[in-house]
Design a protein around this motif. Structure first.
Motif, PDB file in Angstrom:
ATOM      1  N   GLN A   7      -6.178  40.631 -24.243  1.00 20.55           N
ATOM      2  CA  GLN A   7      -6.502  41.735 -23.309  1.00 20.55           C
ATOM      3  C   GLN A   7      -6.243  41.583 -21.960  1.00 20.55           C
ATOM      4  N   GLN A  12      -1.851  37.475 -20.911  1.00 14.11           N
ATOM      5  CA  GLN A  12      -0.694  38.038 -21.257  1.00 14.11           C
ATOM      6  C   GLN A  12       0.668  37.377 -20.346  1.00 14.11           C
ATOM      7  N   CYS A  15       1.487  34.083 -22.487  1.00 18.23           N
ATOM      8  CA  CYS A  15       2.292  34.454 -23.619  1.00 18.23           C
ATOM      9  C   CYS A  15       3.694  34.749 -23.183  1.00 18.23           C
ATOM     10  N   PRO A  21       4.023  36.431 -28.450  1.00 18.27           N
ATOM     11  CA  PRO A  21       3.634  37.768 -28.689  1.00 18.27           C
ATOM     12  C   PRO A  21       2.295  37.958 -27.829  1.00 18.27           C
ATOM     13  N   ASP A  23       0.479  40.879 -28.520  1.00 13.83           N
ATOM     14  CA  ASP A  23      -0.163  41.583 -29.269  1.00 13.83           C
ATOM     15  C   ASP A  23      -1.437  41.286 -30.010  1.00 13.83           C
ATOM     16  N   LEU A  24      -2.471  42.171 -30.147  1.00 16.38           N
ATOM     17  CA  LEU A  24      -3.602  41.844 -30.554  1.00 16.38           C
ATOM     18  C   LEU A  24      -3.674  41.365 -32.095  1.00 16.38           C
ATOM     19  N   SER A  25      -2.601  41.458 -32.961  1.00  9.90           N
ATOM     20  CA  SER A  25      -2.477  41.334 -34.192  1.00  9.90           C
ATOM     21  C   SER A  25      -2.392  39.798 -34.638  1.00  9.90           C
ATOM     22  N   THR A  26      -2.331  38.913 -33.472  1.00  8.36           N
ATOM     23  CA  THR A  26      -1.922  37.405 -33.824  1.00  8.36           C
ATOM     24  C   THR A  26      -2.866  36.539 -32.991  1.00  8.36           C
TER      25      THR A  26
END
Length: 143
Positions: A7, A12, A15, A21, A23-26
């Motif tokens: 976050q 960011q 990355c 990526p 995104d918070l799913s990884t």
């Protein structure tokens, strides 16, 4: 080993620089061998947690096909909130307090306690480390 929540602007930017990526799913790991994501990132961290985890990580990293390991990682990631709630209920564990580890977390904003209250930081804890690698506490001691 240092950590930066995805976050943060710092994470960011890292990355983006490494074509990963944000995104918070990884999960993302940047190490001497390059950038890694999902199960590979997690399994490459395990050796830093001790011998038992190192063996587990080695076996999973080299013997379990990546497609299966990534499937398991994504299933856990999708359900981690529910899983941790159940673990806390069964074990009686409380929330993790991050204050003792604050110097290991990169990219924190000074008001992290207010913006992200669930992150485990309390008001009045040590200021975050500076991104240039110097410790703001050292500066105060020498002044």
């Amino acid at each position: 080993m240092r950590f930066s929540p995805l976050q943060t602007k710092y994470a960011q930017d890292l990355c983006a620089e490494n074509n990963m990526p944000a995104d918070l799913s990884t999960g993302i790991l940047l190490d001497e061998a390059g950038a890694h994501r999902d199960s590979t990132a997690i399994l490459r961290i395990l050796p830093h947690l001790g011998t038992l985890y190192a063996v587990l990580g080695f076996v999973a990293l080299y013997l379990v096909p990546r497609m299966i390991a990534d499937f398991c990682y994504r299933a856990f990631a999708r359900n981690r909130g529910t899983i941790w709630k159940q673990v806390k209920k069964v074990t009686g564990m409380g929330d993790t307090m991050m204050d003792p580890y604050r110097e290991m977390v990169l990219g924190l904003e000074p008001n992290v306690e207010e913006n992200f209250p669930g992150w485990g930081f309390t008001k009045g804890s040590l200021p975050p480390p500076r991104l240039d690698g110097t410790d703001s506490q050292e500066e105060k001691k020498t002044s």
